[in-house]
Design a protein around this motif. Structure first.
Motif, PDB file in Angstrom:
ATOM      1  N   CYS A  12     -80.087  53.079-140.238  1.00  0.00           N
ATOM      2  CA  CYS A  12     -80.262  51.576-140.130  1.00  0.00           C
ATOM      3  C   CYS A  12     -81.153  51.173-139.273  1.00  0.00           C
ATOM      4  O   CYS A  12     -81.240  51.598-138.397  1.00  0.00           O
ATOM      5  CB  CYS A  12     -78.900  50.677-140.109  1.00  0.00           C
ATOM      6  SG  CYS A  12     -77.633  51.004-141.205  1.00  0.00           S
ATOM      7  N   SER A  13     -81.937  49.821-139.729  1.00  0.00           N
ATOM      8  CA  SER A  13     -82.805  49.463-138.777  1.00  0.00           C
ATOM      9  C   SER A  13     -82.174  48.701-137.655  1.00  0.00           C
ATOM     10  O   SER A  13     -80.815  48.343-137.554  1.00  0.00           O
ATOM     11  CB  SER A  13     -83.646  48.355-139.527  1.00  0.00           C
ATOM     12  OG  SER A  13     -82.702  47.350-139.843  1.00  0.00           O
ATOM     13  N   ILE A  17     -78.422  46.615-137.162  1.00  0.00           N
ATOM     14  CA  ILE A  17     -77.380  46.886-136.135  1.00  0.00           C
ATOM     15  C   ILE A  17     -76.901  45.473-135.496  1.00  0.00           C
ATOM     16  O   ILE A  17     -75.801  45.391-135.355  1.00  0.00           O
ATOM     17  CB  ILE A  17     -77.643  48.050-135.394  1.00  0.00           C
ATOM     18  CG1 ILE A  17     -77.966  49.176-136.057  1.00  0.00           C
ATOM     19  CG2 ILE A  17     -77.000  47.908-134.175  1.00  0.00           C
ATOM     20  CD1 ILE A  17     -78.582  50.377-135.336  1.00  0.00           C
ATOM     21  N   ALA A  18     -77.958  44.848-135.117  1.00  0.00           N
ATOM     22  CA  ALA A  18     -77.763  43.583-134.210  1.00  0.00           C
ATOM     23  C   ALA A  18     -76.864  42.777-135.046  1.00  0.00           C
ATOM     24  O   ALA A  18     -76.038  41.838-134.703  1.00  0.00           O
ATOM     25  CB  ALA A  18     -79.105  42.972-134.130  1.00  0.00           C
ATOM     26  N   ALA A  19     -77.070  42.543-136.424  1.00  0.00           N
ATOM     27  CA  ALA A  19     -76.262  41.805-137.543  1.00  0.00           C
ATOM     28  C   ALA A  19     -74.947  42.096-137.483  1.00  0.00           C
ATOM     29  O   ALA A  19     -74.047  41.338-137.254  1.00  0.00           O
ATOM     30  CB  ALA A  19     -77.037  41.710-138.739  1.00  0.00           C
ATOM     31  N   LEU A  20     -74.855  43.326-137.653  1.00  0.00           N
ATOM     32  CA  LEU A  20     -73.376  43.921-137.352  1.00  0.00           C
ATOM     33  C   LEU A  20     -72.631  43.601-136.157  1.00  0.00           C
ATOM     34  O   LEU A  20     -71.486  43.117-136.245  1.00  0.00           O
ATOM     35  CB  LEU A  20     -73.440  45.413-137.752  1.00  0.00           C
ATOM     36  CG  LEU A  20     -73.851  45.824-138.939  1.00  0.00           C
ATOM     37  CD1 LEU A  20     -73.835  47.279-139.232  1.00  0.00           C
ATOM     38  CD2 LEU A  20     -72.604  45.452-140.215  1.00  0.00           C
ATOM     39  N   LYS A  21     -73.168  43.727-135.087  1.00  0.00           N
ATOM     40  CA  LYS A  21     -72.718  43.361-133.679  1.00  0.00           C
ATOM     41  C   LYS A  21     -72.422  41.948-133.722  1.00  0.00           C
ATOM     42  O   LYS A  21     -71.223  41.391-133.139  1.00  0.00           O
ATOM     43  CB  LYS A  21     -73.520  43.826-132.700  1.00  0.00           C
ATOM     44  CG  LYS A  21     -73.717  45.251-132.214  1.00  0.00           C
ATOM     45  CD  LYS A  21     -74.532  45.643-131.015  1.00  0.00           C
ATOM     46  CE  LYS A  21     -74.531  47.150-131.024  1.00  0.00           C
ATOM     47  NZ  LYS A  21     -75.480  47.384-129.765  1.00  0.00           N
ATOM     48  N   LYS A  22     -73.258  41.084-134.203  1.00  0.00           N
ATOM     49  CA  LYS A  22     -73.126  39.796-134.030  1.00  0.00           C
ATOM     50  C   LYS A  22     -71.764  39.368-135.004  1.00  0.00           C
ATOM     51  O   LYS A  22     -70.940  38.593-134.406  1.00  0.00           O
ATOM     52  CB  LYS A  22     -74.143  38.912-134.786  1.00  0.00           C
ATOM     53  CG  LYS A  22     -74.108  37.531-134.554  1.00  0.00           C
ATOM     54  CD  LYS A  22     -75.379  36.733-135.125  1.00  0.00           C
ATOM     55  CE  LYS A  22     -75.132  35.273-135.017  1.00  0.00           C
ATOM     56  NZ  LYS A  22     -76.562  34.628-135.329  1.00  0.00           N
ATOM     57  N   THR A  23     -71.865  39.896-136.308  1.00  0.00           N
ATOM     58  CA  THR A  23     -70.667  39.720-136.975  1.00  0.00           C
ATOM     59  C   THR A  23     -69.280  40.222-136.412  1.00  0.00           C
ATOM     60  O   THR A  23     -68.179  39.143-136.422  1.00  0.00           O
ATOM     61  CB  THR A  23     -70.816  40.243-138.304  1.00  0.00           C
ATOM     62  OG1 THR A  23     -72.107  39.833-139.030  1.00  0.00           O
ATOM     63  CG2 THR A  23     -69.701  40.145-139.297  1.00  0.00           C
TER      64      THR A  23
END
Length: 517
Positions: A12-13, A17-23
């Motif tokens: 993944c880009s 990954i950042a979006a997943l951590k935020k979620t």
């Protein structure tokens, strides 16, 4: 989200990954917030439960307080009613009239007792309240007073026995009340023991308990000079009330199902129209020797004789149970004194009485004499002259302090009650016996020579009217008249009255003795 394959693996880009951590962080924050909300809800629920529990406890306290207030109001009303009823006059016992009434088929003792017993019970409550302060505060004395108040309430609330149903209900009530009569006599005796125990504890500097106990027995008679007369009045009323109840129960049972098996036609309830004093002595002798043998292992002989001048014996109407009680108490004391004076101890409280001098019982029931008499003589060592005035006192007993401690041991007391005779160890046997004798124009007297012998004289009058109760009624009437005149003088401020004070002042001798006028 851009996903590509590199070397057969997925990757993944950085943006993904950042979006997943935020979620994930947002979800964690939501979960923590919900958990905090749940904890807050739980705390609030617990607080509500505590408030509800406190409210329930407060409600219980309010309910308990209301019940206490109700009891206080009820006790106050009962006490006021007791004071009012106690001013009424009792009907002095007359065995001759009572027997004639009980012989009548249409005569019902229910109505007489319905009116008479509340008065006698109310007077007993007043007499108990007027005993010396130290005695009235004892646990056993307070218990007897509570029993009397319960008895008074039950009698006052019972329906008037005018029908067969209400008569049966009234008789059942009397059976229930009678079970406490003998127990109340013994319990009040325990009240005196408790008073002596308090006096014993107050003599803390005295190391020898036996010496302290002897001093208490000698001093309590002088410290409470009016107690003897007050207890005489109280017990006389209780004896009469107990007799009336037993008489009614016996007569009612005989009318309902016929006389008891083995009972002759000479009996009208408890009263025997042909009481043979000689035969009553024979029965008391047998029971006294049996008790003595159980306690000491053997018993001295008892010689029963008639006086030489008795050519023809006479039978009289009397209460054999009362006579039996008196004779049994006298014989029990004579046997005990004889055994402890002359018996050879064999160990473990057992005695050999074969060489003991006999106790003699002489019956003088000649038909030509005015009175019937019984003389009981023993060689048990006599009584010191200085103690002769005390032997008829409720406050005096020859029981040692060790026996006193035993009476206050509940487990030993329960275990010994099967073997003990009524009033054993309390010093009540002689004064109660004298009351039984005096109730119907008789008397009981003792003469003694210290170190030698004691003679007991029981005199029975032929009159069946209770002179004892007649005298008490006259004394009550005189006291009430005196109280009335004191009140009248105080209200009118009569000039010839040297002391102008209200009759209810603390130093007035007639205060609260006869109830309200």
């Amino acid at each position: 989200m851009h996903v590509a394959r590199r070397g057969g693996a997925r990757w993944c880009s950085q943006e993904a990954i950042a979006a997943l951590k935020k979620t994930n962080d947002e979800l964690r924050v939501m979960v923590e917030k919900q958990a905090a909300d749940m904890r807050n809800l739980s705390d609030r629920a617990k607080a509500m439960e505590e408030k509800l529990a406190a409210s329930a406890g407060l409600a219980e306290q309010v309910t308990e307080l209301d019940s206490k207030i109700d009891r206080v109001h009820q006790e106050t009303e009962t006490q006021e009613m007791v004071e009012f009823v106690a001013t009424k006059e009792i009907t002095p016992l007359n065995l001759a009239e009572l027997v004639e009434y009980c012989k009548q088929e249409d005569y019902r003792t229910h109505l007489f007792l319905y009116r008479e017993l509340p008065i006698r019970t109310a007077i007993a409550v007043q007499q108990l309240c007027n005993l010396p302060h130290g005695f009235t505060t004892m646990k056993s004395t307070r218990l007897v007073k509570q029993w009397l108040l319960e008895e008074f309430d039950a009698l006052m609330q019972c329906a008037k026995p005018e029908t067969p149903e209400t008569e049966e209900k009234f008789t059942r009530l009397l059976r229930r009340l009678h079970k406490r009569y003998q127990e109340s006599i013994i319990t009040l005796g325990k009240g005196l023991w408790e008073l002596k125990q308090d006096m014993l504890h107050n003599k803390a500097k005295v190391q020898d308990k036996k010496q302290a106990w002897s001093r208490i027995n000698a001093s309590i008679v002088t410290e409470y000079p009016q107690l003897q007369e007050q207890l005489d009045r109280y017990y006389a009323g209780r004896i009469a009330a107990g007799f009336l109840i037993r008489q009614h129960i016996s007569v009612a049972a005989a009318k309902k199902r016929g006389p008891r098996k083995g009972q002759s036609d000479d009996y009208i309830g408890l009263v025997c129209g042909k009481t043979d004093l000689f035969e009553v002595c024979r029965g008391a002798i047998a029971e006294a020797r049996e008790i003595c043998e159980e306690q000491y292992g053997s018993a001295p002989n008892i010689l029963l004789t008639r006086s030489p001048q008795t050519q023809k014996s006479v039978v009289i109407p009397h209460i054999p149970a009362h006579l039996h009680y008196i004779l049994f108490e006298l014989l029990k004391n004579s046997l005990r004194a004889t055994v402890e004076k002359h018996g050879k101890q064999r160990g473990s409280g057992q005695f050999d009485c074969r060489e003991c001098p006999a106790v003699t019982v002489t019956v003088c029931d000649c038909d030509r004499l005015e009175d019937l008499s019984v003389k009981i003589s023993d060689s048990g060592g006599g009584i010191p002259f200085k103690d002769m005035d005390k032997v008829m006192s409720y406050m005096y007993t020859t029981a040692e302090v060790s026996q006193f401690d035993l009476m206050h041991d509940e487990e030993n007391n329960k275990a010994d009650q099967r073997k003990a005779t009524p009033l054993a160890g309390f010093g009540y046997g002689l004064p109660i016996s004298r009351l039984y004798a005096q109730h119907f124009d008789g008397d009981l007297k003792l003469l003694s020579i210290e170190g030698c012998c004691t003679d007991a004289y029981l005199h029975l009058g032929r009159s069946l009217r209770s002179t004892f109760e007649t005298n008490l009624r006259n004394e009550r009437r005189e006291a009430m008249q005196k109280q009335f005149m004191d009140a009248y003088k105080w209200m009118r401020r009569m000039p010839d009255d040297p002391v102008l004070r209200p009759p209810n002042s603390l130093d007035d001798p007639y205060t609260s003795t006869m109830g309200h006028i």
